[in-house]
Design a protein around this motif. Structure first.
Motif, PDB file in Angstrom:
ATOM      1  N   VAL A   1       0.563   8.459  -4.963  1.00 19.08           N
ATOM      2  CA  VAL A   1      -0.374   8.220  -6.060  1.00 19.08           C
ATOM      3  C   VAL A   1       0.382   7.765  -7.309  1.00 19.08           C
ATOM      4  O   VAL A   1      -0.049   6.839  -8.016  1.00 19.08           O
ATOM      5  CB  VAL A   1      -1.206   9.481  -6.353  1.00 19.08           C
ATOM      6  CG1 VAL A   1      -2.013   9.311  -7.633  1.00 19.08           C
ATOM      7  CG2 VAL A   1      -2.138   9.787  -5.183  1.00 19.08           C
ATOM      8  N   SER A   2       1.517   8.383  -7.579  1.00 17.24           N
ATOM      9  CA  SER A   2       2.327   8.005  -8.741  1.00 17.24           C
ATOM     10  C   SER A   2       2.807   6.562  -8.639  1.00 17.24           C
ATOM     11  O   SER A   2       2.865   5.840  -9.639  1.00 17.24           O
ATOM     12  CB  SER A   2       3.528   8.945  -8.880  1.00 17.24           C
ATOM     13  OG  SER A   2       3.106  10.249  -9.209  1.00 17.24           O
ATOM     14  N   ALA A   3       3.150   6.142  -7.413  1.00 22.13           N
ATOM     15  CA  ALA A   3       3.592   4.763  -7.202  1.00 22.13           C
ATOM     16  C   ALA A   3       2.476   3.784  -7.542  1.00 22.13           C
ATOM     17  O   ALA A   3       2.715   2.728  -8.140  1.00 22.13           O
ATOM     18  CB  ALA A   3       4.047   4.571  -5.759  1.00 22.13           C
TER      19      ALA A   3
ATOM     20  N   ILE B   1       0.862  -1.181   0.000  1.00 16.74           N
ATOM     21  CA  ILE B   1       0.000   0.000   0.000  1.00 16.74           C
ATOM     22  C   ILE B   1       0.897   1.228   0.000  1.00 16.74           C
ATOM     23  O   ILE B   1       1.691   1.426   0.925  1.00 16.74           O
ATOM     24  CB  ILE B   1      -0.928   0.028   1.227  1.00 16.74           C
ATOM     25  CG1 ILE B   1      -1.791  -1.234   1.273  1.00 16.74           C
ATOM     26  CG2 ILE B   1      -1.798   1.275   1.201  1.00 16.74           C
ATOM     27  CD1 ILE B   1      -2.621  -1.362   2.543  1.00 16.74           C
ATOM     28  N   ALA B   2       0.789   2.053  -1.032  1.00 11.46           N
ATOM     29  CA  ALA B   2       1.559   3.296  -1.085  1.00 11.46           C
ATOM     30  C   ALA B   2       0.867   4.346  -0.233  1.00 11.46           C
ATOM     31  O   ALA B   2      -0.358   4.489  -0.266  1.00 11.46           O
ATOM     32  CB  ALA B   2       1.685   3.788  -2.529  1.00 11.46           C
ATOM     33  N   VAL B   3       1.660   5.097   0.547  1.00  8.86           N
ATOM     34  CA  VAL B   3       1.078   6.053   1.477  1.00  8.86           C
ATOM     35  C   VAL B   3       2.043   7.223   1.680  1.00  8.86           C
ATOM     36  O   VAL B   3       3.267   7.034   1.691  1.00  8.86           O
ATOM     37  CB  VAL B   3       0.757   5.351   2.818  1.00  8.86           C
ATOM     38  CG1 VAL B   3       2.004   4.822   3.478  1.00  8.86           C
ATOM     39  CG2 VAL B   3      -0.006   6.270   3.750  1.00  8.86           C
TER      40      VAL B   3
ATOM     41  N   TYR C   1       3.860  -1.410   3.744  1.00  4.98           N
ATOM     42  CA  TYR C   1       3.591  -0.036   3.340  1.00  4.98           C
ATOM     43  C   TYR C   1       4.788   0.573   2.613  1.00  4.98           C
ATOM     44  O   TYR C   1       5.921   0.494   3.087  1.00  4.98           O
ATOM     45  CB  TYR C   1       3.236   0.816   4.562  1.00  4.98           C
ATOM     46  CG  TYR C   1       2.107   0.208   5.368  1.00  4.98           C
ATOM     47  CD1 TYR C   1       0.873  -0.061   4.774  1.00  4.98           C
ATOM     48  CD2 TYR C   1       2.281  -0.142   6.709  1.00  4.98           C
ATOM     49  CE1 TYR C   1      -0.156  -0.642   5.489  1.00  4.98           C
ATOM     50  CE2 TYR C   1       1.260  -0.725   7.433  1.00  4.98           C
ATOM     51  CZ  TYR C   1       0.032  -0.976   6.818  1.00  4.98           C
ATOM     52  OH  TYR C   1      -0.982  -1.559   7.525  1.00  4.98           O
ATOM     53  N   LEU C   2       4.494   1.165   1.485  1.00  8.86           N
ATOM     54  CA  LEU C   2       5.502   1.902   0.727  1.00  8.86           C
ATOM     55  C   LEU C   2       5.332   3.365   1.090  1.00  8.86           C
ATOM     56  O   LEU C   2       4.456   4.051   0.577  1.00  8.86           O
ATOM     57  CB  LEU C   2       5.306   1.681  -0.777  1.00  8.86           C
ATOM     58  CG  LEU C   2       6.245   2.453  -1.710  1.00  8.86           C
ATOM     59  CD1 LEU C   2       7.704   2.087  -1.435  1.00  8.86           C
ATOM     60  CD2 LEU C   2       5.889   2.186  -3.171  1.00  8.86           C
ATOM     61  N   ARG C   3       6.171   3.845   2.004  1.00  7.71           N
ATOM     62  CA  ARG C   3       6.053   5.214   2.517  1.00  7.71           C
ATOM     63  C   ARG C   3       6.875   6.162   1.642  1.00  7.71           C
ATOM     64  O   ARG C   3       8.089   6.023   1.536  1.00  7.71           O
ATOM     65  CB  ARG C   3       6.496   5.274   3.969  1.00  7.71           C
ATOM     66  CG  ARG C   3       5.558   4.511   4.906  1.00  7.71           C
ATOM     67  CD  ARG C   3       5.979   4.629   6.355  1.00  7.71           C
ATOM     68  NE  ARG C   3       4.948   4.111   7.246  1.00  7.71           N
ATOM     69  CZ  ARG C   3       4.872   2.840   7.635  1.00  7.71           C
ATOM     70  NH1 ARG C   3       5.783   1.963   7.198  1.00  7.71           N
ATOM     71  NH2 ARG C   3       3.901   2.435   8.429  1.00  7.71           N
TER      72      ARG C   3
ATOM     73  N   PHE D   1      -3.236   2.327  -2.776  1.00  9.74           N
ATOM     74  CA  PHE D   1      -2.744   3.507  -2.077  1.00  9.74           C
ATOM     75  C   PHE D   1      -3.767   3.900  -1.023  1.00  9.74           C
ATOM     76  O   PHE D   1      -4.954   3.544  -1.129  1.00  9.74           O
ATOM     77  CB  PHE D   1      -2.469   4.669  -3.042  1.00  9.74           C
ATOM     78  CG  PHE D   1      -3.705   5.275  -3.669  1.00  9.74           C
ATOM     79  CD1 PHE D   1      -4.262   6.437  -3.171  1.00  9.74           C
ATOM     80  CD2 PHE D   1      -4.304   4.682  -4.776  1.00  9.74           C
ATOM     81  CE1 PHE D   1      -5.395   7.006  -3.742  1.00  9.74           C
ATOM     82  CE2 PHE D   1      -5.433   5.234  -5.372  1.00  9.74           C
ATOM     83  CZ  PHE D   1      -5.980   6.404  -4.850  1.00  9.74           C
ATOM     84  N   ALA D   2      -3.312   4.600  -0.006  1.00 15.23           N
ATOM     85  CA  ALA D   2      -4.204   5.029   1.076  1.00 15.23           C
ATOM     86  C   ALA D   2      -4.298   6.544   1.074  1.00 15.23           C
ATOM     87  O   ALA D   2      -3.281   7.240   1.030  1.00 15.23           O
ATOM     88  CB  ALA D   2      -3.685   4.540   2.422  1.00 15.23           C
TER      89      ALA D   2
END
Length: 261
Positions: A173-175, A142-144, A163-165, A184-185
């Motif tokens: 959003v781009s990720a 989850i990108a955040v 989580y991909l911080r 994404f969150a």
């Protein structure tokens, strides 16, 4: 006596920053400028228009607050990760940046009355199943935005998640859009904007995290400034200015501001 004098002098010296902080509303009016930190990577809260000018609900709200105080507005662009540190460094007076509350943040800043409300959620394409428990998303990435309210909420509700911080909302959003992360969150307003701009992605809500009102934040110990901000929010609500802003940017004049769930 010299020792006592030195002690009193030290106490007075230490108290100077506190006194300056307590009189911050007077300082703003004397300066003639309200310094506001806001994000410009999170439409419709704050973003840049086609001419490169900051716009959005938070930008409009900042301008109205400055007008209410009878001063000019000076905007400082920040990210979700550095917005609170920027406020605490005294580079700005006020933070208006789609900021939700949390116990950790409440230790650092004081929150105004809420001025808008959103729902935080995990979003993905139609190839990702909806779930009733966050843990059911398994090890999916989850990108955040790092340090954001969605980040803090995810970490609290499911600390074992993957989580991909990233530095800011735009990066997260781009990720997702580039395929680095299947989800994404974010809050529902930002997610709706992303979905509208990328219909081929078939973006939909996968898991609802919680309701999250947005607040104006200031450093602690400034009761006069907080009172002025809350009076402004109350007045803007009663005279219809704030509902008009929410209608303009959210298409939702009512925007339920009851406590978080």
């Amino acid at each position: 006596m010299k020792t006592i004098g030195k002690t009193l002098a030290l106490v007075a010296l230490c108290a100077l920053p506190l006194l300056a902080q307590a009189n911050s509303l007077d300082d703003i009016k004397s300066r003639g400028v309200l310094r506001v930190a806001t994000t410009v990577d999170a439409a419709p809260w704050g973003f840049t228009d086609a001419a490169g000018k900051p716009t959005g609900l938070d930008v409009d709200l900042a301008q109205k607050l400055a007008d209410n105080m009878g001063v000019k507005l000076q905007l400082q662009q920040v990210t979700g990760a550095n917005r609170i540190p920027y406020l605490m460094s005294r580079k700005v007076d006020v933070l208006i940046a789609a900021l939700g509350s949390s116990p950790e943040r409440a230790k650092l800043v004081n929150f105004s009355e809420p001025y808008a409300a959103v729902y935080l959620g995990v979003y993905g394409g139609s190839d990702v199943k909806k779930v009733t428990k966050l843990s059911d998303l398994g090890n999916a990435t989850i990108a955040v935005p790092k340090g954001s309210t969605p980040d803090l909420t995810l970490s609290d509700q499911n600390p074992q998640g993957n989580y991909l911080r990233l530095e800011d909302t735009a990066s997260a959003v781009s990720a997702f859009l580039s395929g680095q992360a299947p989800m994404f969150a974010e809050n529902n307003l930002i997610a709706q904007k992303v979905a509208q701009e990328n219909p081929a992605k078939h973006i939909e809500l996968k898991y609802l995290l919680r309701k999250s009102p947005a607040y104006i934040a200031i450093r602690p110990g400034q009761p006069e400034l907080m009172a002025a901000i809350n009076q402004f929010i109350d007045k803007s609500t009663q005279d219809g200015e704030l509902p008009a802003l929410r209608q303009k940017w959210f298409n939702d004049a009512q925007n339920d501001l009851k406590t978080e769930q």
